[in-house]
Design a protein around this motif. Structure first.
Motif, PDB file in Angstrom:
ATOM      1  N   ALA A 217       0.814  -1.127  -0.089  1.00  0.00           N
ATOM      2  CA  ALA A 217       0.008  -0.014   0.047  1.00  0.00           C
ATOM      3  C   ALA A 217       0.796   1.494   0.031  1.00  0.00           C
ATOM      4  CB  ALA A 217      -0.903   0.067   1.210  1.00  0.00           C
ATOM      5  N   PHE A 218       1.977   1.290   0.582  1.00  0.00           N
ATOM      6  CA  PHE A 218       2.870   2.409   0.793  1.00  0.00           C
ATOM      7  C   PHE A 218       3.379   2.581  -0.662  1.00  0.00           C
ATOM      8  CE2 PHE A 218       7.079   4.327   1.359  1.00  0.00           C
ATOM      9  CZ  PHE A 218       6.703   5.534   2.177  1.00  0.00           C
ATOM     10  N   ALA A 219       4.033   1.665  -1.193  1.00  0.00           N
ATOM     11  CA  ALA A 219       4.449   1.930  -2.803  1.00  0.00           C
ATOM     12  C   ALA A 219       3.399   2.350  -3.583  1.00  0.00           C
ATOM     13  CB  ALA A 219       5.174   0.748  -3.226  1.00  0.00           C
ATOM     14  N   ALA A 220       2.184   1.560  -3.369  1.00  0.00           N
ATOM     15  CA  ALA A 220       1.128   1.946  -4.524  1.00  0.00           C
ATOM     16  C   ALA A 220       0.658   3.536  -4.294  1.00  0.00           C
ATOM     17  CB  ALA A 220       0.073   0.860  -4.174  1.00  0.00           C
ATOM     18  N   LEU A 221       0.537   3.965  -2.891  1.00  0.00           N
ATOM     19  CA  LEU A 221      -0.089   5.093  -2.804  1.00  0.00           C
ATOM     20  C   LEU A 221       0.735   6.303  -3.274  1.00  0.00           C
ATOM     21  CD1 LEU A 221      -1.718   4.553   0.835  1.00  0.00           C
ATOM     22  CD2 LEU A 221      -2.818   5.122  -1.362  1.00  0.00           C
ATOM     23  N   HIS A 222       2.127   6.034  -2.971  1.00  0.00           N
ATOM     24  CA  HIS A 222       3.086   6.988  -3.479  1.00  0.00           C
ATOM     25  C   HIS A 222       3.109   7.134  -5.108  1.00  0.00           C
ATOM     26  CE1 HIS A 222       5.531   8.940  -0.493  1.00  0.00           C
ATOM     27  NE2 HIS A 222       5.421   7.783   0.261  1.00  0.00           N
TER      28      HIS A 222
END
Length: 315
Positions: A217-222
Motif C-alpha cells: 500500500a505504501f508503494a502503491a499510494l506514492h
C-alpha cells in the motif's frame, strides 16, 4: 574495551562525514541541474498553478494514506501490539524528520525511539526497522517485475561504461574482503537475529499480512500521488506507465543518501518522465506537484507533531 569504543566512534564519524559529503554533492548537483533547466522549471511551476484541483486533491488524499500504510507495515514488523494512534502520528513525524537528514536517518531515529518507548529492546527495535525496510525493497522489486512486461519498452537501461564496471568489480572485491573480517561476524549475528524475527512474524498470519499489505500500500499510494499529479497537469501517460516510472525512479534514488531522496529522487523522476517522452516542462510540473504533496505541505505540520510527541515523551 576503551580502544574498541574509540574505534567504533571513529568509524561512526567517518561514516557520517562520508554520508554528509555524498549528500552535499548530490544536492549541489541538483542545484546545478535546476539552474541549467530553469526555464523548464519555471514553465512547470506555471503549469502546476493551473492544474486540475480535483486530481491534486486526490493526490493529497493518497499522500495522507502513505502514513497509515507505513504504520501498518511497521506494526507488521513487530510481534507486540503497538498503540495505533501514536504509531500513525509517529510515521507522520518520521516522514518530516526524514527530509532533514540523509539516508533515512531521520525516520529511522524517530521510529527506533518510538519502538523503544513501547518496550522493545534496542536490538529488537532495530531489527523491526530492518524487516520493514527489507519488505519495502522486496515489494518495489516485485512490482517492477510485475509491471515491466505490461509496459514493454518503457524502461531502458542506460549504457554501462567500463569505468562503472570497474567500480562494481572493486566494490565486489571489497565486499569479499569484509566477509573475512570480524566485522562480518558481527553483521552475521545481526542478520541471524533479523531472520529469526522474520520467522516469528510469519508464524502469525495477521502480522505477515500487515507487513506485506502495508508495504504494498505504501508503494502503491506514492505511485498514485504521482499518477494524480500527471493527470492534473495533463501528461499523456497511462497510470500503469507512471507507476512503473515511479517505482524505477524511487528504487534508483534509494541508492543515494540524500534527505528524503531530495535531489536524487527529483532527478530520477524527471529523467524517467522525459525518457518516456514527456516534455521537460511537463516533467518538471509533475515532479514539483509530487514534492508539494509529499514533502513541502506536510513538512511543518509533521515537525509540529514530532515536537508534541517528544514533549509527551512518546519518543
Amino acid at each position: 574495551m576503551t580502544s574498541s569504543a574509540g574505534f567504533t566512534a571513529s568509524l561512526g564519524r567517518r561514516r557520517a562525514y562520508w554520508q554528509a559529503g555524498v549528500c552535499l554533492a548530490v544536492l549541489l548537483g541538483a542545484v546545478y541541474l535546476a539552474r541549467s533547466h530553469w526555464p523548464a522549471l519555471e514553465s512547470g511551476a506555471g503549469r502546476l498553478a493551473v492544474a486540475d484541483q480535483g486530481w491534486l486533491l486526490t493526490g493529497a488524499v493518497a499522500a495522507a494514506g502513505t502514513w497509515a500504510a507505513s504504520a501498518l507495515a511497521q506494526q507488521g514488523a513487530v510481534v507486540r501490539r503497538l498503540p495505533g494512534a501514536r504509531l500513525t502520528a509517529t510515521q507522520f513525524a518520521a516522514s518530516a524528520a526524514n527530509h532533514l537528514l540523509p539516508a533515512g536517518l531521520g525516520a529511522g531515529a524517530v521510529n527506533l525511539r518510538f519502538l523503544m518507548r513501547c518496550g522493545l529492546p534496542p536490538g529488537r527495535a532495530a531489527g523491526a526497522l530492518a524487516v520493514k525496510a527489507a519488505s519495502g525493497a522486496v515489494v518495489r522489486l516485485a512490482l517492477l517485475a510485475l509491471l515491466a512486461p505490461v509496459c514493454p519498452g518503457l524502461l531502458r537501461l542506460p549504457r554501462v561504461s567500463p569505468l562503472v564496471v570497474a567500480a562494481v568489480l572493486t566494490a565486489a572485491g571489497l565486499a569479499a574482503v569484509l566477509l573475512a573480517t570480524p566485522w562480518w561476524t558481527r553483521c552475521r549475528r545481526a542478520l541471524a537475529a533479523v531472520l529469526a524475527d522474520i520467522r516469528a512474524l510469519h508464524a502469525r498470519p495477521a502480522r505477515a499480512a500487515a507487513l506485506w499489505g502495508g508495504s504494498v500500500a505504501f508503494a502503491a499510494l506514492h505511485a498514485l500521488v504521482l499518477i494524480a499529479v500527471t493527470r492534473a497537469v495533463g501528461l499523456p501517460l497511462a497510470p500503469l506507465q507512471v507507476a512503473l516510472l515511479y517505482l524505477a525512479a524511487s528504487s534508483a534514488a534509494a541508492l543515494l543518501p540524500t534527505p528524503g531522496g531530495l535531489g536524487s529522487l527529483d532527478a530520477a523522476l524527471a529523467f524517467a518522465l522525459t525518457a518516456a517522452g514527456t516534455p521537460g516542462a511537463g516533467a518538471a510540473s509533475a515532479v514539483l506537484g509530487y514534492r508539494l504533496l509529499t514533502v513541502w505541505l506536510p513538512l511543518l505540520p509533521g515537525l509540529l507533531v514530532l515536537a508534541v510527541l517528544v514533549r509527551r515523551k512518546a519518543l
